[in-house]
Write a protein that holds these residues in place. Structure first.
Motif, PDB file in Angstrom:
ATOM      1  N   ARG A 220       0.945  -1.148  -0.042  1.00 37.92           N
ATOM      2  CA  ARG A 220      -0.128   0.050   0.032  1.00 37.92           C
ATOM      3  C   ARG A 220       0.830   1.253   0.048  1.00 37.92           C
ATOM      4  NH1 ARG A 220      -5.252   0.863   0.972  1.00 37.92           N
ATOM      5  NH2 ARG A 220      -5.582  -1.342   1.544  1.00 37.92           N
TER       6      ARG A 220
ATOM      7  N   ALA B 104       1.116   4.102  -2.962  1.00 37.80           N
ATOM      8  CA  ALA B 104       1.267   5.679  -2.623  1.00 37.80           C
ATOM      9  C   ALA B 104       2.376   6.218  -3.367  1.00 37.80           C
ATOM     10  CB  ALA B 104       0.976   5.806  -1.220  1.00 37.80           C
TER      11      ALA B 104
ATOM     12  N   ASP C 111      -4.420   9.533  -2.577  1.00 37.52           N
ATOM     13  CA  ASP C 111      -5.828   9.091  -2.570  1.00 37.52           C
ATOM     14  C   ASP C 111      -6.056   7.707  -1.916  1.00 37.52           C
ATOM     15  OD1 ASP C 111      -8.489   9.100  -3.298  1.00 37.52           O
ATOM     16  OD2 ASP C 111      -8.332   8.272  -5.229  1.00 37.52           O
ATOM     17  N   ASP C 112      -5.794   7.915  -0.515  1.00 35.69           N
ATOM     18  CA  ASP C 112      -5.914   6.509   0.057  1.00 35.69           C
ATOM     19  C   ASP C 112      -5.941   7.038   1.668  1.00 35.69           C
ATOM     20  OD1 ASP C 112      -5.614   4.121   1.465  1.00 35.69           O
ATOM     21  OD2 ASP C 112      -4.152   3.310   0.174  1.00 35.69           O
TER      22      ASP C 112
END
Length: 464
Positions: free
Chosen positions: A247, A251, A360-361
């Motif tokens: 993750r 990013a 956007d996370d």
């Protein structure tokens, strides 16, 4: 040092001694490390040794100038002028004497040996190798050397001259901030501040083949971001579709795919017009009309080199990655450090917003550490600016001198609180390869370039 006699031009004993003094300072490993960074903490011994060496190396400076120690190990010298009214509006020459870490791995010569070779990769001039030769013991030594020479010649400035030597510019600049606090309390408002920054370069600006000097009239802000992902760990044999490390990697890739918005700020437009006067004819037409051709020039700058790309946008660099505790276990926490340089005309808030939008996370936390906005813009005209230009041209007749946006951060940003005339320029010739060695292996300076820098500082001080 005897073998240098044939290399120096002219091969004077005075110049050889100047180089020997710089060598001695480079050999003292005044390495700064952040308190929470890797490696051993900064120890006081090299810094004390550096401070103790200065009176022996520059005896006239320490006979005629006062020296104060401020904060941990920052130094402030005062050279009184002949006009007592000039005490509140002095000239400030700045440098820092701490350096970034270096190991011997990959260096052609050990980083703290201060080896001199008869020639180097940039030509047939003698080269002094070592950490700090350019960043920034070269400037510190050149400033002290210039004052030593002027004192030997019986010169005294009209207004006060202050020399500010920072001891921790590479980590936080607390020394320079402490000096500014002292000067503010004394009602001092410098008429000119000159710190490290631009240099005499060539080949960095499209269409201009001849050398030119770039003097920073502002500098980018600097901000550190910490990206963090925390989620359930487990055995590496049964990973989830998107573990914490993946993750975080996603990013970072998203950030890379969406760079900050590019723009031409007022200082960069002035630089384009100034240097454009010596560009090839077709480009000269465009550079003179920078406002009209701004969209085209943005595309050119974004494609030319990392340096020109950095001139027109906020930059982001992933400098540290941390995750995991075992080869067969999923990381429960993954972190990345992002070093951002904030372009003039923008702000830390705008830059952080762009980062959050690109990532956007919601599971990636963005933490802002030690934000610093871009510096105010000093004028590329007037007495202070013209004094720098004249000093450069006294040593390098006819050389173009242009304002620019300094992309690194320096101690001079703290002096903008007490002066409207803060400039950033190291008066040395530097090739692209030499500039690339800053904070990297094989840092070096050409011996004649250092001696020219001494003469530029001398020429500047003779005007003050």
């Amino acid at each position: 040092m005897g073998r240098m006699t044939a290399t120096l031009s002219p091969g004077t004993l005075r110049d050889e001694r100047a180089i020997a003094r710089l060598q001695e300072l480079v050999r003292i490993p005044t390495v700064s490390r952040p308190p929470d960074g890797p490696g051993p903490r900064r120890g006081p011994e090299p810094f004390e040794r550096f401070i103790d060496a200065l009176p022996t190396l520059y005896p006239l400076v320490h006979e005629h100038l006062t020296r104060e120690r401020i904060g941990d190990a920052a130094l402030l010298y005062r050279w009184p002028g002949t006009d007592p009214t000039g005490a509140s509006t002095p000239t400030v020459l700045m440098a820092h004497y701490d350096v970034v870490p270096a190991t011997e791995e990959g260096w052609e010569h050990p980083p703290f040996a201060a080896v001199i070779t008869d020639s180097g990769p940039d030509g047939d001039e003698a080269v002094l190798w070592g950490r700090g030769t350019i960043d920034d013991k070269g400037c510190a030594a050149a400033i002290l050397e210039s004052i030593e020479r002027l004192l030997a010649a019986g010169f005294r400035p009209r207004h006060d001259v202050l020399v500010s030597l920072g001891d921790d510019e590479e980590v936080n600049g607390r020394g320079a901030r402490a000096i500014v606090k002292v000067l503010r309390e004394r009602g001092v408002r410098p008429s000119l501040v000159l710190d490290e920054g631009g240099a005499i370069v060539s080949g960095a600006f499209p269409g201009v083949d001849e050398p030119y000097a770039v003097v920073g009239v502002t500098e980018k802000g600097i901000t550190t971001l910490r990206l963090t992902v925390e989620q359930q760990g487990g055995h590496a044999a049964s990973p989830p579709p998107l573990a914490a490390t993946e993750r975080l990697a996603r990013a970072i890739l998203r950030l890379n795919a969406r760079p900050a918005r590019a723009r031409l700020d007022a200082t960069t437009r002035l630089m384009i017009r100034t240097l454009g006067e010596r560009a090839k004819p077709a480009l000269r037409f465009v550079f003179r009309r920078v406002d009209l051709f701004a969209p085209l020039l943005l595309r050119v700058f974004l494609r030319t080199s990392p340096e020109t790309r950095a001139l027109v946008r906020t930059t982001r660099a992933v400098t540290e990655l941390r995750a995991g505790h075992a080869a067969n276990a999923l990381a429960e926490r993954a972190e990345a450090t992002i070093n951002m340089r904030i372009a003039p005309g923008t702000s830390v808030a705008e830059a952080v917003s762009e980062v959050e939008t690109a990532i956007d996370d919601e599971r990636v936390t963005v933490e802002v550490l030690e934000p610093s906005e871009p510096s105010p813009v000093s004028p590329a005209s007037g007495e202070g600016w013209e004094a720098i230009v004249q000093a450069v041209r006294d040593v390098h007749p006819g050389l173009m001198v242009s304002p620019y946006v300094m992309m690194q951060a320096s101690d001079s940003r703290w002096f903008t609180a007490i002066s409207d005339h803060v400039y950033r320029f190291a008066p040395f010739r530097m090739t692209a390869d030499e500039r690339a060695c800053l904070h990297a292996k094989n840092e070096r300076i050409r011996v004649p370039a250092f001696l020219e820098g001494v003469r530029v500082y001398e020429a500047l001080l003779r005007q003050r």
